[in-house]
Scaffold this motif. Structure first.
Motif, PDB file in Angstrom:
ATOM      1  N   LEU A 225       0.761   4.925   0.115  1.00 30.35           N
ATOM      2  CA  LEU A 225       0.197   5.847   0.097  1.00 30.35           C
ATOM      3  C   LEU A 225       0.550   7.267  -0.596  1.00 30.35           C
ATOM      4  O   LEU A 225       0.032   8.280  -0.545  1.00 30.35           O
TER       5      LEU A 225
ATOM      6  N   LYS B 175      -3.042   8.151  -6.746  1.00 31.47           N
ATOM      7  CA  LYS B 175      -4.528   7.958  -6.531  1.00 31.47           C
ATOM      8  C   LYS B 175      -5.218   8.061  -5.335  1.00 31.47           C
ATOM      9  O   LYS B 175      -6.149   7.987  -4.941  1.00 31.47           O
ATOM     10  N   TYR B 176      -4.225   8.342  -4.210  1.00 32.58           N
ATOM     11  CA  TYR B 176      -4.484   8.521  -2.835  1.00 32.58           C
ATOM     12  C   TYR B 176      -4.309  10.084  -2.670  1.00 32.58           C
ATOM     13  O   TYR B 176      -3.688  10.647  -3.173  1.00 32.58           O
ATOM     14  N   CYS B 177      -4.969  10.414  -1.431  1.00 34.27           N
ATOM     15  CA  CYS B 177      -4.979  11.860  -0.996  1.00 34.27           C
ATOM     16  C   CYS B 177      -4.834  11.755   0.495  1.00 34.27           C
ATOM     17  O   CYS B 177      -4.875  10.595   1.145  1.00 34.27           O
TER      18      CYS B 177
ATOM     19  N   LEU C  83       1.133  -1.289   0.023  1.00 32.59           N
ATOM     20  CA  LEU C  83       0.111  -0.050  -0.045  1.00 32.59           C
ATOM     21  C   LEU C  83       0.905   1.331   0.178  1.00 32.59           C
ATOM     22  O   LEU C  83       1.350   1.585   1.059  1.00 32.59           O
TER      23      LEU C  83
ATOM     24  N   ASP D 292       1.091   7.359  -3.482  1.00 29.18           N
ATOM     25  CA  ASP D 292       0.607   7.121  -5.142  1.00 29.18           C
ATOM     26  C   ASP D 292      -0.321   8.270  -5.424  1.00 29.18           C
ATOM     27  O   ASP D 292      -1.208   8.530  -4.615  1.00 29.18           O
TER      28      ASP D 292
ATOM     29  N   HIS E 283      -7.185   9.461   2.643  1.00 32.26           N
ATOM     30  CA  HIS E 283      -6.789   8.019   2.688  1.00 32.26           C
ATOM     31  C   HIS E 283      -5.648   7.359   3.912  1.00 32.26           C
ATOM     32  O   HIS E 283      -6.113   6.747   4.422  1.00 32.26           O
ATOM     33  N   TRP E 284      -4.894   8.324   3.873  1.00 31.96           N
ATOM     34  CA  TRP E 284      -3.950   8.255   4.644  1.00 31.96           C
ATOM     35  C   TRP E 284      -4.335   8.337   6.194  1.00 31.96           C
ATOM     36  O   TRP E 284      -4.203   7.417   7.057  1.00 31.96           O
TER      37      TRP E 284
END
Length: 72
Positions: free
Chosen positions: A52, A56-58, A50, A54, A61-62
């Motif tokens: 974080l 595609k995450y903001c 995973l 990437d 998400h974290w």
């Protein structure tokens, strides 16, 4: 050492990795005990990671993953 640590801190008990050696040395100790910072080189093929960072995450998400292990 795996299995030690604060259960309700950040991502819970686990084996944490970082590319930053200084950070690893800081996180590997506490007020009562010395710790270790090891350097590993391994093949990531076939591993589920995973990342974080990437795109595609903001930050949400974290934060959601972090809060799963927090106790208020």
């Amino acid at each position: 050492m795996y299995g030690y640590g604060k259960r309700h801190n950040d991502y819970g008990i686990g084996f944490y990795c970082t590319e930053n050696l200084e950070m690893a040395m800081e996180w590997g100790v506490n007020a009562r005990q010395d710790g270790y910072a090891n350097i590993y080189d391994f093949d990531m093929d076939g591993l589920t990671v995973l990342n974080l960072n990437d795109e595609k995450y903001c930050i949400l998400h974290w934060l959601s993953i972090l809060l799963e292990n927090r106790e208020f």
